[in-house]
Scaffold this motif. Structure first.
Motif, PDB file in Angstrom:
ATOM      1  N   PRO A 192     -11.361  -7.280  -9.843  1.00  0.00           N
ATOM      2  CA  PRO A 192     -11.909  -6.959  -8.918  1.00  0.00           C
ATOM      3  C   PRO A 192     -13.086  -7.973  -8.424  1.00  0.00           C
ATOM      4  CG  PRO A 192     -12.406  -5.296 -10.453  1.00  0.00           C
ATOM      5  CD  PRO A 192     -11.324  -6.008 -11.044  1.00  0.00           C
ATOM      6  N   ASP A 235      -6.474  -5.500  -7.827  1.00  0.00           N
ATOM      7  CA  ASP A 235      -6.959  -4.064  -8.289  1.00  0.00           C
ATOM      8  C   ASP A 235      -7.207  -4.364  -9.807  1.00  0.00           C
ATOM      9  OD1 ASP A 235      -4.329  -4.419  -8.753  1.00  0.00           O
ATOM     10  OD2 ASP A 235      -4.053  -2.321  -9.451  1.00  0.00           O
ATOM     11  N   GLU A 236      -6.621  -5.426 -10.518  1.00  0.00           N
ATOM     12  CA  GLU A 236      -6.708  -5.713 -12.028  1.00  0.00           C
ATOM     13  C   GLU A 236      -7.796  -6.895 -12.079  1.00  0.00           C
ATOM     14  OE1 GLU A 236      -3.643  -6.208 -14.402  1.00  0.00           O
ATOM     15  OE2 GLU A 236      -2.439  -4.527 -13.638  1.00  0.00           O
ATOM     16  N   ASP A 252       0.576  -1.178   0.056  1.00  0.00           N
ATOM     17  CA  ASP A 252      -0.018   0.112  -0.030  1.00  0.00           C
ATOM     18  C   ASP A 252       0.778   1.311   0.157  1.00  0.00           C
ATOM     19  OD1 ASP A 252      -2.542  -1.342  -0.117  1.00  0.00           O
ATOM     20  OD2 ASP A 252      -3.086  -1.374   2.050  1.00  0.00           O
ATOM     21  N   THR A 305      -2.328  -8.574  -9.333  1.00  0.00           N
ATOM     22  CA  THR A 305      -2.751  -8.081  -8.128  1.00  0.00           C
ATOM     23  C   THR A 305      -4.219  -7.740  -8.332  1.00  0.00           C
ATOM     24  OG1 THR A 305      -2.112  -5.918  -9.292  1.00  0.00           O
ATOM     25  CG2 THR A 305      -0.640  -6.733  -7.622  1.00  0.00           C
TER      26      THR A 305
END
Length: 289
Positions: free
Chosen positions: A203, A200-201, A43, A198
Motif C-alpha cells: 500500500p 494491496d500487498e 476486481d 499486486t
C-alpha cells in the motif's frame, strides 16, 4: 499476490506464484486469457482466483515470460527522476536533452512494446552498433483502474501493482538522436519481471528499495523515497491529457550507479549478468548476449 506469465502446454498462461517465486499455479484461460484481461477484470475475479487456480508447478520447470509479454501500448518511462542520477547523467556528457540538471517537470518518453523480454532472456547487446549498452533498474507501476485527469490524491487507487523493468539504453544513440526513443527502443531492450506484485500487498510504495548488480557487483541502491517526482505526481502528469488504460506501464526512473556514471563508462558486455531486485517483487535477472 504475485502474478506471472509463463509458457504452459505451449501457450502463454497467467498464474499465481508464491512469495518466494518457487512455484506457480496456472489460472484457467477462461478466467485469465492474458495478464491485461486479468488486470481489467481483477476486481470481480480476485475473490475466486486462488480457488480457480490449478495445481502448483515448480517455477524452475516452466519458462517465465514478462508479466505482460506484449503491452497494448508503449511503456511510459520517466527520465532523470532521482536526484543523484540526474547529476550523474548531466555530468556524463551523454545528456543532450536539456540544460537543467534536475528537471522542473517529469521527463517522459516511451519504449515500444517490441522491446519487452522476460527475466532470463538475453539482452541483445549485438543490436547496438555503438557498443554503449547500459542498464537502468526501475520500479514500474502497473495501471489497474484507467482514467484521465487523475488527481494525485486519488492516484494510488488506479495502481494495480508493481513490477521491475530494466530500461536498457544504447547511450551513444541516445545522445546522437537528442530524443531518446531510438537509443532506448531497440528490440529486447526492456527486460520486465519476474512478477507483478499486486498493490494491496504494497500500500505504500515508498517503502520499497531497488538494487542493481552486474556480475554480482552492486551498482545501484536507492529507496523509492528518493524519487524527484513521486508515483502520484507521475500518474497525475500523464493522465492530464492521456487516458490511462488497464495494463499500462510507467517505469519511474533509475537511481545513480548506471554504467555511464563511471570513469571510464562501464557499459555492458557479452556474458555480463544484470540483476535488479525490488523489495517485495523479486529479482529480474538477464544475461547480456
Amino acid at each position: 499476490m504475485h502474478l506471472v506469465t509463463f509458457l504452459h502446454e505451449g501457450r502463454a498462461t497467467v498464474g499465481i506464484a508464491d512469495q518466494a517465486l518457487t512455484q506457480v499455479s496456472p489460472l484457467p484461460r477462461d478466467v485469465a486469457p492474458d495478464m491485461i484481461a486479468l488486470i481489467a477484470n481483477f476486481d470481480s475475479l480476485k475473490g475466486t482466483l486462488t480457488a480457480s487456480a490449478g495445481a502448483p508447478l515448480p517455477i524452475a520447470s516452466v519458462e517465465l515470460l514478462a508479466p505482460i509479454p506484449r503491452p497494448a501500448r508503449n511503456v511510459f518511462c520517466v527520465g532523470k527522476n532521482y536526484h543523484e542520477h540526474a547529476k550523474e547523467f548531466a555530468g556524463s556528457g551523454f545528456d543532450s536533452s536539456a540544460k537543467e540538471v534536475v528537471p522542473e517537470a517529469p521527463v517522459i518518453f516511451t519504449k515500444p512494446s517490441s522491446t519487452v523480454i522476460g527475466s532470463g532472456k538475453s539482452i541483445p547487446n549485438y543490436l547496438d552498433p555503438t557498443d554503449s549498452t547500459d542498464y537502468e533498474g526501475e520500479l514500474t507501476v502497473v495501471i489497474g483502474l484507467g482514467g484521465r485527469g487523475i488527481k494525485k490524491q486519488d492516484a494510488l487507487a488506479h495502481v494495480f501493482g508493481y513490477t521491475i523493468i530494466n530500461d536498457v539504453t544504447a547511450r551513444t544513440l541516445q545522445h546522437k538522436h537528442r530524443q531518446w526513443f531510438i537509443g532506448k527502443g531497440i528490440d529486447g531492450f526492456c527486460p520486465m519481471g519476474p512478477a507483478i506484485l499486486t498493490a494491496d500487498e504494497m500500500p505504500d510504495p515508498t517503502k520499497m528499495r531497488l538494487t542493481t548488480s552486474v556480475n554480482g557487483e552492486r551498482r545501484q541502491d536507492a529507496s523509492v523515497t528518493d524519487l524527484i517526482f513521486d508515483i502520484p505526481t507521475l500518474i497525475e502528469t500523464l493522465s492530464a491529457g492521456i487516458t490511462l488504460e488497464p495494463g499500462d506501464l510507467i517505469a519511474t526512473g533509475t537511481p545513480a550507479g548506471v554504467g555511464l556514471g563511471f570513469t571510464p563508462p562501464r557499459f555492458l558486455k557479452k556474458g555480463d549478468v544484470v540483476t535488479i531486485e525490488v523489495s517485495g517483487i523479486g529479482k529480474l535477472e538477464n544475461p547480456v548476449g
